[in-house]
Design a protein around this motif. Structure first.
Motif, PDB file in Angstrom:
ATOM      1  N   MET A  91       0.923  -1.199   0.174  1.00  0.00           N
ATOM      2  CA  MET A  91      -0.081  -0.085   0.014  1.00  0.00           C
ATOM      3  C   MET A  91       1.147   1.192   0.098  1.00  0.00           C
ATOM      4  SD  MET A  91      -2.955  -1.010  -0.159  1.00  0.00           S
ATOM      5  CE  MET A  91      -3.969   0.567   0.396  1.00  0.00           C
ATOM      6  N   LEU A  92       2.045   1.127   0.575  1.00  0.00           N
ATOM      7  CA  LEU A  92       2.916   2.334   0.835  1.00  0.00           C
ATOM      8  C   LEU A  92       3.569   2.580  -0.609  1.00  0.00           C
ATOM      9  CD1 LEU A  92       4.370   4.563   2.398  1.00  0.00           C
ATOM     10  CD2 LEU A  92       6.359   2.595   2.588  1.00  0.00           C
ATOM     11  N   ARG A  93       3.885   1.731  -1.221  1.00  0.00           N
ATOM     12  CA  ARG A  93       4.508   2.062  -2.439  1.00  0.00           C
ATOM     13  C   ARG A  93       3.563   2.302  -3.723  1.00  0.00           C
ATOM     14  NH1 ARG A  93       7.494  -2.676  -0.853  1.00  0.00           N
ATOM     15  NH2 ARG A  93       6.356  -4.079  -2.091  1.00  0.00           N
ATOM     16  N   GLN A  94       2.308   1.655  -3.439  1.00  0.00           N
ATOM     17  CA  GLN A  94       1.174   2.034  -4.456  1.00  0.00           C
ATOM     18  C   GLN A  94       0.617   3.589  -4.401  1.00  0.00           C
ATOM     19  OE1 GLN A  94      -0.375   0.527  -7.132  1.00  0.00           O
ATOM     20  NE2 GLN A  94       1.072  -1.251  -7.185  1.00  0.00           N
ATOM     21  N   VAL A  95       0.435   3.869  -3.195  1.00  0.00           N
ATOM     22  CA  VAL A  95      -0.146   5.113  -2.633  1.00  0.00           C
ATOM     23  C   VAL A  95       1.063   6.296  -3.110  1.00  0.00           C
ATOM     24  CG1 VAL A  95      -1.057   6.679  -1.142  1.00  0.00           C
ATOM     25  CG2 VAL A  95      -1.858   4.283  -1.204  1.00  0.00           C
ATOM     26  N   ALA A  96       2.024   5.998  -2.762  1.00  0.00           N
ATOM     27  CA  ALA A  96       3.308   6.975  -3.004  1.00  0.00           C
ATOM     28  C   ALA A  96       3.491   7.225  -4.728  1.00  0.00           C
ATOM     29  CB  ALA A  96       4.516   6.833  -2.291  1.00  0.00           C
ATOM     30  N   GLY A  97       3.369   6.175  -5.263  1.00  0.00           N
ATOM     31  CA  GLY A  97       3.351   6.108  -6.700  1.00  0.00           C
ATOM     32  C   GLY A  97       2.243   6.922  -7.291  1.00  0.00           C
ATOM     33  N   GLN A  98       1.055   6.581  -6.837  1.00  0.00           N
ATOM     34  CA  GLN A  98      -0.225   7.304  -7.498  1.00  0.00           C
ATOM     35  C   GLN A  98      -0.308   8.708  -6.987  1.00  0.00           C
ATOM     36  OE1 GLN A  98      -2.680   5.889  -9.291  1.00  0.00           O
ATOM     37  NE2 GLN A  98      -2.012   4.024  -9.526  1.00  0.00           N
ATOM     38  N   LEU A  99       0.312   9.103  -5.995  1.00  0.00           N
ATOM     39  CA  LEU A  99       0.256  10.579  -5.611  1.00  0.00           C
ATOM     40  C   LEU A  99       1.669  11.190  -6.066  1.00  0.00           C
ATOM     41  CD1 LEU A  99      -1.096  10.445  -2.040  1.00  0.00           C
ATOM     42  CD2 LEU A  99      -2.455  10.745  -3.864  1.00  0.00           C
ATOM     43  N   ASP A 100       2.416  10.379  -6.585  1.00  0.00           N
ATOM     44  CA  ASP A 100       3.770  11.156  -7.031  1.00  0.00           C
ATOM     45  C   ASP A 100       4.429  11.966  -5.807  1.00  0.00           C
ATOM     46  OD1 ASP A 100       6.045  11.826  -8.476  1.00  0.00           O
ATOM     47  OD2 ASP A 100       5.094  13.191  -9.561  1.00  0.00           O
ATOM     48  N   SER A 101       4.367  11.290  -4.576  1.00  0.00           N
ATOM     49  CA  SER A 101       4.904  12.068  -3.361  1.00  0.00           C
ATOM     50  C   SER A 101       5.858  11.130  -2.516  1.00  0.00           C
ATOM     51  CB  SER A 101       3.785  12.329  -2.407  1.00  0.00           C
ATOM     52  OG  SER A 101       4.263  13.038  -1.292  1.00  0.00           O
ATOM     53  N   GLN A 102       7.099  11.664  -2.320  1.00  0.00           N
ATOM     54  CA  GLN A 102       8.291  10.859  -1.407  1.00  0.00           C
ATOM     55  C   GLN A 102       7.592  11.030   0.156  1.00  0.00           C
ATOM     56  OE1 GLN A 102      10.440   8.938  -1.913  1.00  0.00           O
ATOM     57  NE2 GLN A 102      11.221   9.516  -4.127  1.00  0.00           N
ATOM     58  N   ARG A 103       6.393  11.775   0.377  1.00  0.00           N
ATOM     59  CA  ARG A 103       6.070  12.135   1.533  1.00  0.00           C
ATOM     60  C   ARG A 103       4.884  11.486   2.111  1.00  0.00           C
ATOM     61  NH1 ARG A 103       4.749  17.941   2.076  1.00  0.00           N
ATOM     62  NH2 ARG A 103       5.126  17.907   4.332  1.00  0.00           N
ATOM     63  N   VAL A 104       4.809  10.007   1.909  1.00  0.00           N
ATOM     64  CA  VAL A 104       3.885   8.934   2.174  1.00  0.00           C
ATOM     65  C   VAL A 104       4.648   8.197   3.489  1.00  0.00           C
ATOM     66  CG1 VAL A 104       2.305   7.264   1.512  1.00  0.00           C
ATOM     67  CG2 VAL A 104       2.665   9.179   0.117  1.00  0.00           C
ATOM     68  N   VAL A 105       4.250   8.045   4.553  1.00  0.00           N
ATOM     69  CA  VAL A 105       4.949   7.331   5.494  1.00  0.00           C
ATOM     70  C   VAL A 105       3.985   6.375   6.201  1.00  0.00           C
ATOM     71  CG1 VAL A 105       6.600   9.020   5.676  1.00  0.00           C
ATOM     72  CG2 VAL A 105       4.689   8.863   7.199  1.00  0.00           C
ATOM     73  N   LEU A 106       4.406   5.406   6.748  1.00  0.00           N
ATOM     74  CA  LEU A 106       3.638   4.190   7.627  1.00  0.00           C
ATOM     75  C   LEU A 106       3.539   4.997   9.128  1.00  0.00           C
ATOM     76  CD1 LEU A 106       4.899   1.011   6.205  1.00  0.00           C
ATOM     77  CD2 LEU A 106       2.560   2.043   6.028  1.00  0.00           C
ATOM     78  N   ALA A 107       2.565   4.710   9.672  1.00  0.00           N
ATOM     79  CA  ALA A 107       2.394   5.029  11.053  1.00  0.00           C
ATOM     80  C   ALA A 107       3.094   3.939  11.794  1.00  0.00           C
ATOM     81  CB  ALA A 107       0.858   4.780  11.489  1.00  0.00           C
ATOM     82  N   PRO A 108       3.840   4.604  13.026  1.00  0.00           N
ATOM     83  CA  PRO A 108       3.368   5.946  13.729  1.00  0.00           C
ATOM     84  C   PRO A 108       4.573   6.911  12.881  1.00  0.00           C
ATOM     85  CG  PRO A 108       5.060   4.632  14.921  1.00  0.00           C
ATOM     86  CD  PRO A 108       4.485   3.582  13.922  1.00  0.00           C
ATOM     87  N   ALA A 109       3.919   8.133  13.093  1.00  0.00           N
ATOM     88  CA  ALA A 109       4.630   9.198  12.172  1.00  0.00           C
ATOM     89  C   ALA A 109       6.105   9.518  12.999  1.00  0.00           C
ATOM     90  CB  ALA A 109       3.952  10.583  12.366  1.00  0.00           C
ATOM     91  N   PRO A 110       7.028   9.565  12.002  1.00  0.00           N
ATOM     92  CA  PRO A 110       8.413  10.026  12.481  1.00  0.00           C
ATOM     93  C   PRO A 110       8.291  11.568  13.247  1.00  0.00           C
ATOM     94  CG  PRO A 110       8.198  10.248  10.085  1.00  0.00           C
ATOM     95  CD  PRO A 110       7.036   9.795  10.618  1.00  0.00           C
ATOM     96  N   PRO A 111       9.283  11.737  14.131  1.00  0.00           N
ATOM     97  CA  PRO A 111       9.052  13.005  14.652  1.00  0.00           C
ATOM     98  C   PRO A 111       9.345  14.180  13.838  1.00  0.00           C
ATOM     99  CG  PRO A 111      10.790  11.498  15.648  1.00  0.00           C
ATOM    100  CD  PRO A 111      10.552  10.921  14.409  1.00  0.00           C
ATOM    101  N   GLY A 112       8.403  15.169  13.794  1.00  0.00           N
ATOM    102  CA  GLY A 112       8.601  16.493  12.993  1.00  0.00           C
ATOM    103  C   GLY A 112       7.749  16.330  11.808  1.00  0.00           C
ATOM    104  N   PHE A 113       6.833  15.011  11.621  1.00  0.00           N
ATOM    105  CA  PHE A 113       6.241  14.859  10.368  1.00  0.00           C
ATOM    106  C   PHE A 113       4.645  15.264  10.639  1.00  0.00           C
ATOM    107  CE2 PHE A 113       3.638  12.330   7.471  1.00  0.00           C
ATOM    108  CZ  PHE A 113       4.025  12.541   6.234  1.00  0.00           C
TER     109      PHE A 113
END
Length: 236
Positions: free
Chosen positions: A93-115
């Motif tokens: 899901m991570l790779r597919q959604v990031a590719g569909q949105l063309d965004s490197q800012r798709v991360v899995l929970a829990p969110a990293p600090p500062g995100f």
């Protein structure tokens, strides 16, 4: 005395060898097919927090389950998952959604600090299975939470994919279903990419310092003024 026993010994050894081969047959390991997602290029694209992703309890195992005609589930005898199925679902899901949105800012929970995400996706997989004569079926639900904490979309999804009946084709069909789910999810996410910024709350102006109440003036003692007479008399 020993000669007649030799054929029996050889036969017994052969039977034991066959039994050992039958109990140690190699089992094929499978992973979900993630397809060929596009590599996202934008480093400042839409910020999405994917998860938590909740997978049904019956899928929390290495055994590859087979759906029977009566609706029951049985473990496959010729294959199992190569690792955690939940982890495979998350990564697909991570790779597919990031590719569909063309965004490197798709991360899995829990969110990293500062995100700080633009949208958080709460995803639940309640069913993902198939059988030799049963199609691959995916049941899922998602909720999209915007940066203000409001639910912007809530959807229940039911998807189905046919296959040829082999274990490999079933696993491939299940991966295709997750790819379809990621595409539908991405379509729902895109309108939330241009959210207005959250206005900062106006700062409260500090109340002006209250002037201290004037202290009551103490009566001044009258100064003695001399009256010149024959005697020095002081009048107060």
């Amino acid at each position: 005395m020993t000669a007649p026993r030799l054929p029996f010994i050889f036969m017994l050894a052969g039977l034991l060898g066959l039994a050992g081969c039958s109990t140690h047959q190699p089992v094929s390991l499978y992973q979900l097919d993630s397809g060929s997602p596009a590599q996202p290029a934008q480093t400042a694209g839409m910020a999405v927090l994917l998860g938590p992703v909740v997978v049904a309890d019956y899928l929390q195992r290495e055994t590859l389950l087979q759906r029977q005609n009566d609706g029951s589930l049985q473990g496959s005898t010729d294959g199992r998952w190569a690792g955690s199925l939940s982890s495979d679902i998350n990564q697909l899901m991570l790779r597919q959604v990031a590719g569909q949105l063309d965004s490197q800012r798709v991360v899995l929970a829990p969110a990293p600090p500062g995100f700080t995400p633009d949208v958080q996706v709460l995803l639940t997989i309640t069913r993902l299975d198939s059988g030799t004569s049963q199609p691959a079926i995916l049941d899922a639900q998602w909720r999209l939470i915007d940066r203000r904490g409001q639910v912007r979309d809530n959807r229940i999804v039911h998807l189905q994919e046919q296959h040829t009946g082999t274990t490999a084709s079933q696993v491939q069909a299940q991966g295709v279903l997750l790819q379809h789910l990621a595409r539908q999810l991405s379509v729902a996410l895109k309108p939330l990419a241009n959210q207005p910024p959250i206005a900062e709350a106006p700062r409260k102006q500090s109340a002006p310092a209250q002037a201290k109440p004037a202290e009551p003036r103490k009566p001044k003692m009258p100064m003695a003024t001399p009256i010149r007479t024959d005697m020095e008399v002081f009048r107060f």
